[in-house]
Design a protein around this motif. Structure first.
Motif, PDB file in Angstrom:
ATOM      1  N   ASP A 272       0.814  -1.212   0.000  1.00 55.19           N
ATOM      2  CA  ASP A 272       0.000   0.000   0.000  1.00 55.19           C
ATOM      3  C   ASP A 272       0.854   1.272   0.000  1.00 55.19           C
ATOM      4  O   ASP A 272       0.406   2.340   0.424  1.00 55.19           O
ATOM      5  N   ALA A 273       2.107   1.157  -0.436  1.00 57.20           N
ATOM      6  CA  ALA A 273       2.993   2.339  -0.440  1.00 57.20           C
ATOM      7  C   ALA A 273       2.736   3.211  -1.664  1.00 57.20           C
ATOM      8  O   ALA A 273       2.311   2.724  -2.706  1.00 57.20           O
ATOM      9  N   ASP A 274       3.018   4.505  -1.518  1.00 56.89           N
ATOM     10  CA  ASP A 274       3.150   5.380  -2.689  1.00 56.89           C
ATOM     11  C   ASP A 274       4.561   5.087  -3.212  1.00 56.89           C
ATOM     12  O   ASP A 274       5.559   5.503  -2.604  1.00 56.89           O
ATOM     13  N   LEU A 275       4.635   4.357  -4.316  1.00 52.18           N
ATOM     14  CA  LEU A 275       5.958   3.850  -4.737  1.00 52.18           C
ATOM     15  C   LEU A 275       6.921   4.952  -5.168  1.00 52.18           C
ATOM     16  O   LEU A 275       8.132   4.802  -5.030  1.00 52.18           O
ATOM     17  N   ASP A 276       6.394   6.072  -5.682  1.00 48.09           N
ATOM     18  CA  ASP A 276       7.311   7.159  -6.063  1.00 48.09           C
ATOM     19  C   ASP A 276       8.029   7.701  -4.824  1.00 48.09           C
ATOM     20  O   ASP A 276       9.251   7.914  -4.834  1.00 48.09           O
ATOM     21  N   ILE A 277       7.247   7.913  -3.771  1.00 46.01           N
ATOM     22  CA  ILE A 277       7.847   8.397  -2.513  1.00 46.01           C
ATOM     23  C   ILE A 277       8.812   7.339  -1.964  1.00 46.01           C
ATOM     24  O   ILE A 277       9.923   7.646  -1.512  1.00 46.01           O
ATOM     25  N   ALA A 278       8.393   6.079  -2.024  1.00 45.25           N
ATOM     26  CA  ALA A 278       9.215   4.999  -1.478  1.00 45.25           C
ATOM     27  C   ALA A 278      10.567   4.927  -2.193  1.00 45.25           C
ATOM     28  O   ALA A 278      11.618   4.806  -1.550  1.00 45.25           O
ATOM     29  N   ILE A 279      10.544   5.032  -3.512  1.00 47.47           N
ATOM     30  CA  ILE A 279      11.801   4.921  -4.268  1.00 47.47           C
ATOM     31  C   ILE A 279      12.718   6.109  -3.970  1.00 47.47           C
ATOM     32  O   ILE A 279      13.915   5.940  -3.717  1.00 47.47           O
ATOM     33  N   ILE A 426       8.488   3.011   7.520  1.00 44.98           N
ATOM     34  CA  ILE A 426       7.548   2.220   6.730  1.00 44.98           C
ATOM     35  C   ILE A 426       6.951   3.141   5.675  1.00 44.98           C
ATOM     36  O   ILE A 426       6.659   4.308   5.957  1.00 44.98           O
ATOM     37  N   MET A 427       6.852   2.619   4.466  1.00 41.08           N
ATOM     38  CA  MET A 427       6.183   3.345   3.390  1.00 41.08           C
ATOM     39  C   MET A 427       4.835   2.668   3.207  1.00 41.08           C
ATOM     40  O   MET A 427       4.761   1.523   2.731  1.00 41.08           O
ATOM     41  N   THR A 428       3.779   3.345   3.626  1.00 41.98           N
ATOM     42  CA  THR A 428       2.433   2.793   3.477  1.00 41.98           C
ATOM     43  C   THR A 428       1.407   3.911   3.565  1.00 41.98           C
ATOM     44  O   THR A 428       1.623   4.906   4.256  1.00 41.98           O
ATOM     45  N   LEU A 429       0.286   3.718   2.842  1.00 42.31           N
ATOM     46  CA  LEU A 429      -0.815   4.668   2.984  1.00 42.31           C
ATOM     47  C   LEU A 429      -1.920   4.046   3.832  1.00 42.31           C
ATOM     48  O   LEU A 429      -2.991   4.616   3.978  1.00 42.31           O
ATOM     49  N   ASN A 430      -1.608   2.884   4.403  1.00 39.29           N
ATOM     50  CA  ASN A 430      -2.570   2.129   5.191  1.00 39.29           C
ATOM     51  C   ASN A 430      -2.367   2.467   6.675  1.00 39.29           C
ATOM     52  O   ASN A 430      -1.337   2.156   7.265  1.00 39.29           O
ATOM     53  N   LEU A 431      -3.380   3.090   7.245  1.00 40.99           N
ATOM     54  CA  LEU A 431      -3.281   3.580   8.626  1.00 40.99           C
ATOM     55  C   LEU A 431      -2.984   2.449   9.617  1.00 40.99           C
ATOM     56  O   LEU A 431      -2.189   2.606  10.544  1.00 40.99           O
TER      57      LEU A 431
END
Ligand code: UN1
Length: 507
Positions: A272-279, A426-431
């Motif tokens: 559930d990560a925003d992959l652009d931010i994660a990368i 953690i990279m996630t948009l899941n609360l």
């Protein structure tokens, strides 16, 4: 190199100072070369045991006067230091970049971090709050107050040659302590430049000579402080190995130590990560400062559903990296600090391969006229298992390990299964995932972030980590309490002398 002239260090030859006074003679035995181009930038002299004693005696005398300055007045001196650093930000940032090898952006960032901690310390100088406590006895009042410790010894590492010293020194000063700084022998000129920026301010304010001291040399000079009962607190930044030696020596005399040691920081990338931010977070975390931050991202723990996509995106991102002279603003990454660091990087790659790791992006030494210092390497990425011993070690180089997970519990277990405990993300948009990661059953690190990388902490928070990272907290929040001793005061304003716990003691 106009910045050497601007900072007054083209002919720096002394390595010992009590503020405005430099203790000679100059031996020129300590040399500083730039990892950027191999040039010898300057030679200076290591502190002798006799000079060390002179410094400590000056510091002891200075403390007696400095501790009686009102804290806001000490804060005003730190405010002026912050102003001077603003004026010298360009030149000092360039020197940091040239002597240490980090990119110019990061060199300037490091000076900005010093300016920020000055501002923070100025505010603190009007606080340093204690508590009031209700007494169980009538006509009694209790409170606690904080007093300075005395001499604070600061042992700093090459990777943040000025900022980490300033976190310690600025807080120590507003708290009323005096400091002795032993910088890394790999970046002594940065320390001399700071001393030169500060000394006119000390003079203008009639500050006692001996509040801002500098000693130079190898590990032995640091050891003098760890064994010296006159040094109330030793604050040390560096490897876990060094920290254990410092902790043992200081504990042996029941002194205080404040340790900021190795990290082995991971980012969990959820499905559930925003992959652009994660990368982008992973990229800066892994290759920023050429992987030589204690907060560097060393491990990516990636959910199996996005694993292949993340791999492809990382490969693409690594292809766009520009490596070269750190003073050229076009480059993202400069060299490693020296050839010994290059060797550790090569050894870790070899070990990883032997344990079964496969390299997605290959490492190696860069060759050619742009890389003539021999300290430039290629950032690399390896797919590994968390059981590999190399994955549990901190290698101060741009090597990124990829691990795959299925459930968040498993990811958190992998993240915590290393001896170090500094930073984590953690990279996630899941609360639910974010909160589980931040809960007491989540990350075991001193720093735990959501949707930002592991490195690049702001100074306002307490900085430090658990386990082999040493347990210390520096910089923001209430880290200032490390630099003070707490005193509990009970005052009786009644006409009787009742004892606590109701004890009767009558004649
Ligand atoms: C270090 O690497 O010793 O959080 C300090 C960061 C910086 C400090 C790093 N503000 O990456």
């Amino acid at each position: 190199m106009d910045f050497l002239k601007t900072l007054g260090i083209e002919n720096a030859n002394c390595g010992t100072s009590t503020g405005s006074t430099w203790l000679g003679p100059a031996a020129g035995d300590l040399q500083s070369s730039s990892p950027a181009d191999g040039t010898l930038i300057g030679a200076l002299s290591s502190t002798t045991p006799a000079q060390y004693d002179q410094v400590v005696e000056k510091a002891q005398a200075a403390f007696l006067e400095w501790r009686s300055w009102p804290a806001p007045r000490r804060g005003d001196l730190v405010r002026q230091i912050g102003e001077a650093l603003r004026q010298h930000k360009n030149a000092l940032g360039r020197l940091v970049s040239y002597e240490m090898g980090k990119s110019l952006q990061e060199g300037w960032g490091e000076v900005q971090e010093m300016i920020d901690i000055c501002d923070f310390a100025v505010g603190l100088s009007r606080q340093l709050y204690g508590l009031t406590i209700h007494s169980e006895r009538p006509g009694h009042r209790m409170y606690e107050q904080y007093h300075p410790l005395g001499i604070v010894g600061i042992i700093s590492a090459f990777n943040f040659p000025v900022a980490v010293w300033s976190w310690n020194a600025m807080l120590a000063w507003v708290c009323g302590n005096v400091c002795i700084w032993k910088p890394s022998e790999k970046t002594p000129l940065c320390a001399i430049a700071c001393q030169k920026i500060i000394s006119p301010i000390l003079e203008q304010n009639n500050a006692p000579e001996g509040i801002c001291n500098l000693i130079s040399g190898n590990a032995a000079a640091g050891e003098w402080m760890t064994k010296d009962h006159r040094i109330a607190l030793v604050s040390a930044t560096g490897s876990t190995r060094m920290g254990k030696a410092v902790a043992t020596a200081v504990a042996g005399r029941l002194g205080r130590s404040l340790l900021e040691l190795g990290g082995n920081n991971a980012i969990i990338i959820s499905q559930d990560a925003d992959l652009d931010i994660a990368i982008m977070g992973a990229l800066f975390g892994a290759v920023g400062t050429a992987g030589q931050r204690c907060t560097t991202t060393r491990r990516l723990i990636i959910h199996e559903a996005v694993y292949e996509t993340v791999k492809e995106k990382l490969k693409q991102a690594y292809r766009q990296l520009r490596i070269g002279n750190p003073l050229d603003p076009a480059n993202h990454m400069g060299p490693l600090i020296d050839k010994a660091a290059v060797q550790s990087y090569l050894d870790a790659i070899e070990k990883c391969r032997t344990e079964g790791g496969t390299f997605l992006v290959e490492g190696g030494i860069l060759e050619g006229s742009d890389y003539k210092s021999g300290c430039y390497v290629t950032p690399c990425i390896a797919e590994v298992k968390s059981s590999y011993t190399i994955v549990k070690e901190e290698t101060f180089a741009p090597i990124l390990y990829l691990l795959k997970y299925r459930t968040l519990d498993e990811a958190i277990n992998i993240q915590n299964a290393v001896p170090q405990g500094l930073s984590s993300s953690i990279m996630t948009l899941n609360l639910r995932e974010a909160e589980q990661f931040l809960s007491c059953a989540g990350s075991d690190c001193g720093i735990a972030n959501v949707n930002i990388g592991t490195s690049g902490a702001e100074i306002g928070g307490a900085f430090g980590g658990e386990k082999e990272t040493g347990g210390g907290r520096e910089s923001g929040s209430d880290a200032w309490k490390n630099y003070m001793r707490r005193q509990t005061n009970t005052i009786n304003y009644s006409t009787a002398l009742p004892l606590a716990q109701g004890i009767r003691f009558d004649l």
